[in-house]
Motif scaffolding. Structure first.
Motif, PDB file in Angstrom:
ATOM      1  N   ALA A  34      -1.510   4.291  -6.431  1.00 37.47           N
ATOM      2  CA  ALA A  34      -2.117   4.088  -5.119  1.00 37.47           C
ATOM      3  C   ALA A  34      -1.573   2.871  -4.377  1.00 37.47           C
ATOM      4  CB  ALA A  34      -3.632   3.956  -5.259  1.00 37.47           C
ATOM      5  N   ARG A  35      -1.305   1.792  -5.087  1.00 36.60           N
ATOM      6  CA  ARG A  35      -0.765   0.587  -4.458  1.00 36.60           C
ATOM      7  C   ARG A  35      -0.111  -0.278  -5.527  1.00 36.60           C
ATOM      8  NH1 ARG A  35      -4.318  -4.015  -4.759  1.00 36.60           N
ATOM      9  NH2 ARG A  35      -6.302  -3.471  -5.765  1.00 36.60           N
ATOM     10  N   ILE A  36       0.583  -1.303  -5.067  1.00 30.58           N
ATOM     11  CA  ILE A  36       1.320  -2.181  -5.976  1.00 30.58           C
ATOM     12  C   ILE A  36       0.990  -3.630  -5.641  1.00 30.58           C
ATOM     13  CG2 ILE A  36       3.591  -2.650  -6.985  1.00 30.58           C
ATOM     14  CD1 ILE A  36       4.649  -0.358  -5.178  1.00 30.58           C
ATOM     15  N   GLU A  92       0.825  -1.206   0.000  1.00 27.91           N
ATOM     16  CA  GLU A  92       0.000   0.000   0.000  1.00 27.91           C
ATOM     17  C   GLU A  92       0.862   1.260   0.000  1.00 27.91           C
ATOM     18  OE1 GLU A  92      -3.228  -0.138  -0.327  1.00 27.91           O
ATOM     19  OE2 GLU A  92      -3.365  -2.318  -0.128  1.00 27.91           O
ATOM     20  N   ALA A  93       0.288   2.343  -0.508  1.00 25.75           N
ATOM     21  CA  ALA A  93       0.969   3.638  -0.480  1.00 25.75           C
ATOM     22  C   ALA A  93       1.255   4.021   0.970  1.00 25.75           C
ATOM     23  CB  ALA A  93       0.099   4.701  -1.145  1.00 25.75           C
ATOM     24  N   GLY A  94       2.414   4.590   1.206  1.00 28.82           N
ATOM     25  CA  GLY A  94       2.819   4.954   2.555  1.00 28.82           C
ATOM     26  C   GLY A  94       3.773   3.958   3.167  1.00 28.82           C
ATOM     27  N   ASP A  95       3.754   2.733   2.659  1.00 26.55           N
ATOM     28  CA  ASP A  95       4.679   1.697   3.120  1.00 26.55           C
ATOM     29  C   ASP A  95       6.081   2.003   2.585  1.00 26.55           C
ATOM     30  OD1 ASP A  95       6.146  -0.892   3.107  1.00 26.55           O
ATOM     31  OD2 ASP A  95       4.243  -1.698   3.824  1.00 26.55           O
ATOM     32  N   ASP A  96       7.101   1.734   3.389  1.00 23.64           N
ATOM     33  CA  ASP A  96       8.477   1.973   2.939  1.00 23.64           C
ATOM     34  C   ASP A  96       8.787   1.205   1.658  1.00 23.64           C
ATOM     35  OD1 ASP A  96       8.958   3.669   5.030  1.00 23.64           O
ATOM     36  OD2 ASP A  96      10.024   2.196   6.263  1.00 23.64           O
TER      37      ASP A  96
END
Length: 235
Positions: free
Chosen positions: A164-166, A129-133
Protein backbone atom coordinates in the motif's frame (compact mmCIF):
# COMPACT_ATOMS: atom_id res chain seq x y z
CA UNK A 1 19.49 -10.04 16.02
CA UNK A 2 22.43 -10.73 13.72
CA UNK A 3 22.08 -8.71 10.53
CA UNK A 4 19.93 -6.00 12.11
CA UNK A 5 22.06 -2.97 12.98
CA UNK A 6 21.69 -0.93 16.15
CA UNK A 7 20.43 2.19 14.34
CA UNK A 8 17.76 0.14 12.55
CA UNK A 9 15.94 -0.79 15.77
CA UNK A 10 14.32 2.65 16.22
CA UNK A 11 13.32 2.54 12.56
CA UNK A 12 11.50 -0.74 13.11
CA UNK A 13 9.76 0.65 16.18
CA UNK A 14 8.71 3.83 14.34
CA UNK A 15 6.76 1.64 11.90
CA UNK A 16 5.16 -0.48 14.61
CA UNK A 17 7.37 -3.45 13.80
CA UNK A 18 8.42 -5.77 16.66
CA UNK A 19 12.15 -5.84 17.45
CA UNK A 20 12.19 -9.38 18.85
CA UNK A 21 10.32 -12.67 18.58
CA UNK A 22 11.59 -13.67 15.14
CA UNK A 23 12.59 -16.90 13.47
CA UNK A 24 15.81 -16.67 11.46
CA UNK A 25 15.18 -18.37 8.12
CA UNK A 26 17.80 -19.04 5.49
CA UNK A 27 18.02 -20.83 2.16
CA UNK A 28 21.36 -22.24 1.04
CA UNK A 29 22.89 -24.16 -1.82
CA UNK A 30 23.32 -27.83 -0.99
CA UNK A 31 26.76 -29.21 -1.68
CA UNK A 32 28.61 -32.49 -1.37
CA UNK A 33 31.94 -30.79 -0.70
CA UNK A 34 33.38 -30.16 2.74
CA UNK A 35 32.67 -26.45 2.41
CA UNK A 36 29.67 -24.98 4.21
CA UNK A 37 26.70 -24.35 1.90
CA UNK A 38 26.56 -20.79 0.64
CA UNK A 39 23.45 -19.00 1.81
CA UNK A 40 21.31 -17.38 -0.88
CA UNK A 41 18.56 -15.81 1.23
CA UNK A 42 18.66 -14.79 4.91
CA UNK A 43 15.56 -13.30 6.52
CA UNK A 44 13.58 -13.04 9.74
CA UNK A 45 9.91 -14.00 10.04
CA UNK A 46 8.05 -12.86 13.14
CA UNK A 47 6.41 -15.59 15.20
CA UNK A 48 3.06 -13.79 14.98
CA UNK A 49 3.35 -13.52 11.19
CA UNK A 50 3.03 -9.73 11.13
CA UNK A 51 6.51 -8.80 9.87
CA UNK A 52 9.29 -9.98 7.59
CA UNK A 53 12.80 -8.54 7.88
CA UNK A 54 14.87 -9.14 4.75
CA UNK A 55 18.55 -9.13 5.66
CA UNK A 56 20.66 -10.63 2.87
CA UNK A 57 19.21 -11.83 -0.42
CA UNK A 58 21.39 -12.50 -3.45
CA UNK A 59 19.83 -14.73 -6.11
CA UNK A 60 23.08 -14.79 -8.07
CA UNK A 61 24.63 -16.90 -5.32
CA UNK A 62 22.31 -19.69 -6.40
CA UNK A 63 24.24 -22.45 -8.16
CA UNK A 64 21.31 -22.80 -10.55
CA UNK A 65 20.81 -19.06 -11.17
CA UNK A 66 21.40 -19.38 -14.92
CA UNK A 67 19.29 -22.51 -15.30
CA UNK A 68 15.63 -23.38 -15.18
CA UNK A 69 16.06 -24.73 -11.65
CA UNK A 70 16.91 -21.43 -9.96
CA UNK A 71 15.12 -20.46 -6.76
CA UNK A 72 12.97 -17.36 -6.89
CA UNK A 73 12.90 -15.20 -3.78
CA UNK A 74 9.10 -15.10 -3.76
CA UNK A 75 8.78 -18.89 -3.65
CA UNK A 76 11.61 -19.38 -1.16
CA UNK A 77 10.29 -16.65 1.15
CA UNK A 78 6.78 -18.10 1.10
CA UNK A 79 8.17 -21.52 2.05
CA UNK A 80 10.16 -19.93 4.89
CA UNK A 81 6.97 -18.31 6.16
CA UNK A 82 5.13 -21.63 6.04
CA UNK A 83 7.87 -23.31 8.07
CA UNK A 84 8.06 -20.47 10.60
CA UNK A 85 4.30 -20.56 11.15
CA UNK A 86 4.45 -24.32 11.53
CA UNK A 87 6.71 -23.79 14.54
CA UNK A 88 4.84 -20.86 16.05
CA UNK A 89 1.35 -22.12 15.16
CA UNK A 90 0.68 -18.61 13.89
CA UNK A 91 -0.58 -17.25 10.58
CA UNK A 92 0.78 -14.86 7.96
CA UNK A 93 -2.69 -13.58 7.09
CA UNK A 94 -2.11 -10.42 9.12
CA UNK A 95 1.27 -9.56 7.57
CA UNK A 96 1.74 -5.80 7.99
CA UNK A 97 5.30 -4.95 6.98
CA UNK A 98 8.06 -6.28 4.76
CA UNK A 99 11.44 -4.66 5.41
CA UNK A 100 14.40 -4.49 3.07
CA UNK A 101 17.32 -3.65 5.32
CA UNK A 102 20.84 -2.46 4.45
CA UNK A 103 20.15 -2.06 0.73
CA UNK A 104 23.28 -2.44 -1.38
CA UNK A 105 21.66 -2.54 -4.82
CA UNK A 106 22.80 0.57 -6.69
CA UNK A 107 19.56 0.96 -8.65
CA UNK A 108 17.40 0.94 -5.52
CA UNK A 109 19.88 3.22 -3.77
CA UNK A 110 19.61 5.65 -6.68
CA UNK A 111 15.81 5.76 -6.46
CA UNK A 112 15.95 6.43 -2.72
CA UNK A 113 18.59 9.13 -3.16
CA UNK A 114 16.38 10.77 -5.78
CA UNK A 115 13.49 10.84 -3.31
CA UNK A 116 15.59 12.59 -0.66
CA UNK A 117 17.05 15.01 -3.19
CA UNK A 118 13.61 16.65 -3.37
CA UNK A 119 13.21 16.89 0.41
CA UNK A 120 14.66 19.42 2.87
CA UNK A 121 18.31 18.87 3.72
CA UNK A 122 18.78 16.56 6.68
CA UNK A 123 15.59 14.54 6.07
CA UNK A 124 16.05 10.96 7.22
CA UNK A 125 12.77 9.32 6.23
CA UNK A 126 9.93 9.77 3.77
CA UNK A 127 6.62 8.10 3.00
CA UNK A 128 5.66 7.26 -0.57
CA UNK A 129 2.02 6.45 -1.30
CA UNK A 130 0.70 3.98 -3.86
CA UNK A 131 0.06 5.69 -7.18
CA UNK A 132 3.12 7.92 -6.88
CA UNK A 133 5.70 7.48 -9.65
CA UNK A 134 8.33 6.88 -6.98
CA UNK A 135 6.20 4.06 -5.57
CA UNK A 136 6.14 2.33 -8.94
CA UNK A 137 9.87 2.88 -9.39
CA UNK A 138 10.58 1.06 -6.12
CA UNK A 139 7.96 -1.57 -6.92
CA UNK A 140 9.85 -2.37 -10.14
CA UNK A 141 13.20 -2.55 -8.35
CA UNK A 142 14.79 -5.74 -7.04
CA UNK A 143 13.47 -4.77 -3.60
CA UNK A 144 9.88 -4.53 -4.79
CA UNK A 145 9.47 -7.22 -7.42
CA UNK A 146 9.88 -10.09 -4.96
CA UNK A 147 7.07 -9.09 -2.57
CA UNK A 148 4.95 -7.99 -5.53
CA UNK A 149 5.18 -11.53 -6.94
CA UNK A 150 4.84 -13.31 -3.62
CA UNK A 151 1.65 -11.76 -2.26
CA UNK A 152 -0.66 -12.51 -5.22
CA UNK A 153 1.02 -15.87 -5.86
CA UNK A 154 0.11 -17.08 -2.35
CA UNK A 155 -3.14 -15.25 -1.51
CA UNK A 156 -4.38 -17.77 1.06
CA UNK A 157 -1.07 -17.77 2.93
CA UNK A 158 -0.84 -13.98 3.16
CA UNK A 159 -4.52 -13.17 3.59
CA UNK A 160 -4.95 -11.54 0.17
CA UNK A 161 -2.89 -8.49 1.03
CA UNK A 162 -1.20 -5.92 -1.19
CA UNK A 163 1.57 -3.33 -0.93
CA UNK A 164 0.00 0.00 0.00
CA UNK A 165 2.81 2.46 0.76
CA UNK A 166 6.52 2.68 1.49
CA UNK A 167 8.66 4.39 4.07
CA UNK A 168 12.23 4.95 2.96
CA UNK A 169 15.12 5.70 5.30
CA UNK A 170 18.23 7.55 4.23
CA UNK A 171 21.83 6.49 4.72
CA UNK A 172 23.16 7.23 8.18
CA UNK A 173 26.49 7.78 9.88
CA UNK A 174 26.30 4.14 11.01
CA UNK A 175 25.60 2.68 7.59
CA UNK A 176 26.04 3.85 4.01
CA UNK A 177 23.07 1.72 2.98
CA UNK A 178 19.43 2.90 3.09
CA UNK A 179 16.44 0.89 4.32
CA UNK A 180 12.83 0.69 3.23
CA UNK A 181 9.61 -0.71 4.63
CA UNK A 182 6.62 -1.90 2.61
CA UNK A 183 3.31 -1.43 4.42
CA UNK A 184 0.57 -3.87 3.47
CA UNK A 185 -3.21 -3.68 3.48
CA UNK A 186 -6.08 -6.03 2.55
CA UNK A 187 -6.63 -6.16 -1.19
CA UNK A 188 -10.12 -5.31 -2.48
CA UNK A 189 -12.41 -8.22 -3.19
CA UNK A 190 -12.29 -9.28 -6.85
CA UNK A 191 -15.04 -7.82 -9.01
CA UNK A 192 -17.96 -10.16 -9.73
CA UNK A 193 -18.09 -11.71 -13.16
CA UNK A 194 -20.90 -10.42 -15.39
CA UNK A 195 -23.80 -12.76 -15.95
CA UNK A 196 -23.58 -14.72 -19.19
CA UNK A 197 -26.13 -13.72 -21.83
CA UNK A 198 -29.23 -15.88 -22.14
CA UNK A 199 -28.91 -18.86 -24.44
CA UNK A 200 -30.24 -17.94 -27.89
CA UNK A 201 -33.50 -19.70 -28.72
CA UNK A 202 -33.31 -22.76 -30.94
CA UNK A 203 -36.94 -22.58 -32.09
CA UNK A 204 -39.40 -19.88 -33.07
CA UNK A 205 -40.73 -17.99 -30.02
CA UNK A 206 -44.23 -16.90 -29.25
CA UNK A 207 -44.79 -13.16 -28.79
CA UNK A 208 -44.80 -13.60 -25.01
CA UNK A 209 -41.57 -15.64 -25.05
CA UNK A 210 -39.94 -13.13 -27.38
CA UNK A 211 -40.75 -10.24 -25.00
CA UNK A 212 -39.34 -12.21 -22.04
CA UNK A 213 -36.14 -13.03 -23.94
CA UNK A 214 -35.71 -9.38 -24.93
CA UNK A 215 -36.06 -8.27 -21.29
CA UNK A 216 -33.46 -10.81 -20.15
CA UNK A 217 -30.89 -9.74 -22.75
CA UNK A 218 -31.48 -6.06 -21.88
CA UNK A 219 -30.93 -6.68 -18.15
CA UNK A 220 -27.75 -8.64 -18.81
CA UNK A 221 -26.43 -5.81 -20.96
CA UNK A 222 -27.20 -3.22 -18.26
CA UNK A 223 -25.51 -5.27 -15.54
CA UNK A 224 -22.37 -5.69 -17.65
CA UNK A 225 -22.25 -1.95 -18.34
CA UNK A 226 -22.57 -1.14 -14.63
CA UNK A 227 -19.70 -3.46 -13.74
CA UNK A 228 -17.40 -2.09 -16.42
CA UNK A 229 -18.13 1.46 -15.27
CA UNK A 230 -16.78 0.86 -11.75
CA UNK A 231 -13.14 1.15 -10.71
CA UNK A 232 -11.76 -1.81 -8.80
CA UNK A 233 -8.35 -1.92 -7.10
CA UNK A 234 -5.80 -4.51 -8.08
CA UNK A 235 -3.51 -6.49 -5.82
Amino acid sequence: MPGVLHHQMPRLESCGTPVDGYFFMHVANTTTSSEAPQRIFENYVHADGNSILCISNFSRRDTYFHSGHRLFWSDAMAECCVRAMRHSRGTMEGLETIWRLTISNEVTQGIIKSIFSHLPAGSTEADVEAGDDRFFALLASDHGKGPARMLPAFPELFGRRRMARIRVFAESTESQHPDLCWFLEPAPAPSPSPEPPPTPPTRPLSKREARKYKRMTSLTSLNSSALSGNSFGTS
